[in-house]
Design a protein around this motif. Sequence first.
Motif, PDB file in Angstrom:
ATOM      1  N   ILE A 142       5.525  10.468  -6.522  1.00 64.70           N
ATOM      2  CA  ILE A 142       4.653  10.094  -5.625  1.00 64.70           C
ATOM      3  C   ILE A 142       5.047   9.035  -4.732  1.00 64.70           C
ATOM      4  CG2 ILE A 142       2.201   9.496  -4.668  1.00 64.70           C
ATOM      5  CD1 ILE A 142       0.994  11.178  -7.065  1.00 64.70           C
ATOM      6  N   PHE A 143       5.287   9.051  -3.535  1.00 65.35           N
ATOM      7  CA  PHE A 143       5.375   7.911  -2.547  1.00 65.35           C
ATOM      8  C   PHE A 143       4.494   7.510  -1.646  1.00 65.35           C
ATOM      9  CE2 PHE A 143       9.591   9.243  -3.857  1.00 65.35           C
ATOM     10  CZ  PHE A 143      10.719   8.246  -3.498  1.00 65.35           C
ATOM     11  N   MET A 144       3.897   6.304  -1.766  1.00 57.83           N
ATOM     12  CA  MET A 144       2.815   6.087  -0.745  1.00 57.83           C
ATOM     13  C   MET A 144       3.162   5.049   0.039  1.00 57.83           C
ATOM     14  SD  MET A 144      -0.459   6.260  -3.607  1.00 57.83           S
ATOM     15  CE  MET A 144      -1.821   5.914  -2.226  1.00 57.83           C
ATOM     16  N   ILE A 145       2.563   4.843   1.306  1.00 63.90           N
ATOM     17  CA  ILE A 145       2.866   4.005   2.308  1.00 63.90           C
ATOM     18  C   ILE A 145       1.976   2.871   2.500  1.00 63.90           C
ATOM     19  CG2 ILE A 145       3.355   3.633   4.673  1.00 63.90           C
ATOM     20  CD1 ILE A 145       4.465   6.686   4.579  1.00 63.90           C
ATOM     21  N   GLU A 146       2.233   1.709   2.671  1.00 63.97           N
ATOM     22  CA  GLU A 146       1.233   0.499   2.558  1.00 63.97           C
ATOM     23  C   GLU A 146       0.365   0.920   3.876  1.00 63.97           C
ATOM     24  OE1 GLU A 146       3.188  -3.095   2.839  1.00 63.97           O
ATOM     25  OE2 GLU A 146       4.383  -2.744   1.049  1.00 63.97           O
ATOM     26  N   GLU A 147      -0.980   0.698   3.468  1.00 58.94           N
ATOM     27  CA  GLU A 147      -2.055   0.708   4.484  1.00 58.94           C
ATOM     28  C   GLU A 147      -2.233   1.960   5.451  1.00 58.94           C
ATOM     29  OE1 GLU A 147      -1.715  -2.667   7.142  1.00 58.94           O
ATOM     30  OE2 GLU A 147      -1.952  -4.052   5.427  1.00 58.94           O
ATOM     31  N   LYS A 148      -1.537   2.980   4.845  1.00 56.58           N
ATOM     32  CA  LYS A 148      -1.403   4.418   5.223  1.00 56.58           C
ATOM     33  C   LYS A 148      -1.920   5.511   4.528  1.00 56.58           C
ATOM     34  CE  LYS A 148       1.179   7.324   8.376  1.00 56.58           C
ATOM     35  NZ  LYS A 148       2.397   7.466   9.244  1.00 56.58           N
ATOM     36  N   SER A 149      -1.460   5.552   3.233  1.00 55.57           N
ATOM     37  CA  SER A 149      -1.608   6.493   2.257  1.00 55.57           C
ATOM     38  C   SER A 149      -2.820   6.337   1.459  1.00 55.57           C
ATOM     39  CB  SER A 149      -0.422   6.419   1.338  1.00 55.57           C
ATOM     40  OG  SER A 149       0.714   6.619   1.857  1.00 55.57           O
ATOM     41  N   LYS A 150      -3.656   7.193   1.155  1.00 60.77           N
ATOM     42  CA  LYS A 150      -4.895   7.311   0.247  1.00 60.77           C
ATOM     43  C   LYS A 150      -5.051   8.524  -0.446  1.00 60.77           C
ATOM     44  CE  LYS A 150      -6.124   3.751   3.112  1.00 60.77           C
ATOM     45  NZ  LYS A 150      -5.317   3.730   4.012  1.00 60.77           N
ATOM     46  N   LEU A 151      -5.171   8.498  -1.699  1.00 61.72           N
ATOM     47  CA  LEU A 151      -5.674   9.474  -2.572  1.00 61.72           C
ATOM     48  C   LEU A 151      -6.659   9.318  -3.295  1.00 61.72           C
ATOM     49  CD1 LEU A 151      -1.822   9.938  -4.344  1.00 61.72           C
ATOM     50  CD2 LEU A 151      -3.097  11.448  -2.760  1.00 61.72           C
ATOM     51  N   PHE A 152      -7.727  10.376  -3.016  1.00 63.84           N
ATOM     52  CA  PHE A 152      -8.843  10.127  -4.031  1.00 63.84           C
ATOM     53  C   PHE A 152      -9.504  11.523  -4.240  1.00 63.84           C
ATOM     54  CE2 PHE A 152      -9.515   7.736   0.041  1.00 63.84           C
ATOM     55  CZ  PHE A 152      -9.874   8.911   0.846  1.00 63.84           C
ATOM     56  N   VAL A 153     -10.279  11.660  -5.604  1.00 63.59           N
ATOM     57  CA  VAL A 153     -10.785  12.891  -5.623  1.00 63.59           C
ATOM     58  C   VAL A 153     -11.771  13.127  -4.815  1.00 63.59           C
ATOM     59  CG1 VAL A 153     -12.342  14.211  -7.275  1.00 63.59           C
ATOM     60  CG2 VAL A 153     -10.572  12.651  -8.174  1.00 63.59           C
ATOM     61  N   THR A 154     -12.721  12.164  -4.130  1.00 63.86           N
ATOM     62  CA  THR A 154     -13.674  12.320  -3.081  1.00 63.86           C
ATOM     63  C   THR A 154     -13.717  11.222  -2.424  1.00 63.86           C
ATOM     64  OG1 THR A 154     -15.412  11.379  -4.736  1.00 63.86           O
ATOM     65  CG2 THR A 154     -15.243  13.782  -4.458  1.00 63.86           C
TER      66      THR A 154
END
Length: 457
Positions: A142-154
């Motif tokens: 998984i690649f995430m971008i600072e202050e942009k990417s968000k992952l959550f169940v809810t």
Amino acid sequence: MEKDIARVKPLELIHKLMDEGTFVELQESMQETNVLTGFGKVNGRRVYAFAQNFETRGGSIDSAHANKIIAVMDIALNEGVPIVGFYHSVGARIQDGILALDAVGKLFNHHVKLSGKIPQISVIMGSCAGGAAYCPALTDFIFMIEEKSKLFVTGPKVVQAITGERSTAEELGGTKIHGKVSGINHFESSDEESAIKDVRRLLSYLPQNHREKSPRMVSGISPKYLDPKNIVPVESNKPYDMLKLIEKIVDNESFIEIQKQYAKNTIIGFGRFNGIACGLIANQPKYLAGALDVDASEKIACFIRLCSNFHLPIILLEDTVGFMPGVRQESSGLLRYGADIVKAFAEASVPKITVIIRKAFGGAYIALNSKAIGATRVYAWTTSEIGVMGIGAAVNLLKKDSASSESLERSLNRGMEANLELALSHGVIDEVIEPYETRQKLIEAIEELRKREQLAV
């Protein structure tokens, strides 16, 4: 016209990923703008990709959306080609109810179907909730971008409505929480361009599928020579940065660290030895003296399995005081996670080479790719210490009074020196080497084992 505008961002992302002029959008993809699919080349090798379109219905997943991704996943699997997904979705489409949940479940099933057979890479382009967050969690990277990417169940609003807890999207599922705390994120990028560049680099270390080997780089450039012992202090209780040692034994600038913010007492990543891609695992004495805790154990075991799935030789650089003691670690399941390292190494079917740098004590010595659980080759530096525990801990455990401490310590020191000779004579260690020999010994072992594999085919 509106559909054409909505398609711009997903198309732009996939075009940036692929080598110039190689992307071909799949015909069925043109019937729906909620997600785009296609194929092209990255570094001259075929790759499939899909990109969710947040501008159309929030990138929500319904049956048509899921079926389109499943179709491209099946093609990638049949051809034995990696797949990259660009995620930005609110999750299951609420209006479709149970049918949307069923569609998401089918996506889950297909991710598992592909697992360990072709590389799956996820790039998080915005907020992803529910099923849209679980899908990346089922992939290899998984690649995430600072202050942009968000992952959550809810999301934060639902959390507040159900539990009363207030949080921002960043606090709940941003890059820092998933990079440092949960460990779900593997790479953190500063912006979109950096993320795509890093995905392209990562793909160069991976094979196309589980039946192939990763491509060998022709260059195999050696790093500027420096005796590794100048990096590692003689005093066994003095910390140092293992990354500096890694950089001096792999091909020049070839090391790519994975999960660098998570469980920092352990290092994992890919590097090249004479052009051959390998997985590297190392204790990091700079943090917690390189001790293995629950998070580090989980990090190591997952990485071992990934390397084994994709035919990447494993190099382990060992310098640890052992497993982390204490009530918190025991109650968190340290025995279970530590045992998982043993299982992962014992099951791994790739060459597994250990170099004991300075310390290898107790259960950690066994778990970290010892001969007893199937190491292909084990080297030890001339200055390394191997034992049930460190001398200081042993003295405290065994001493009867202060007068006996000094004689006991002298006796244990002699025993520690004898352990290296004993290990060598019983084949527990293959060779005791000087620090400056490390890179060359690893290259020779990797080349030899590679030739053996080729002859066995």
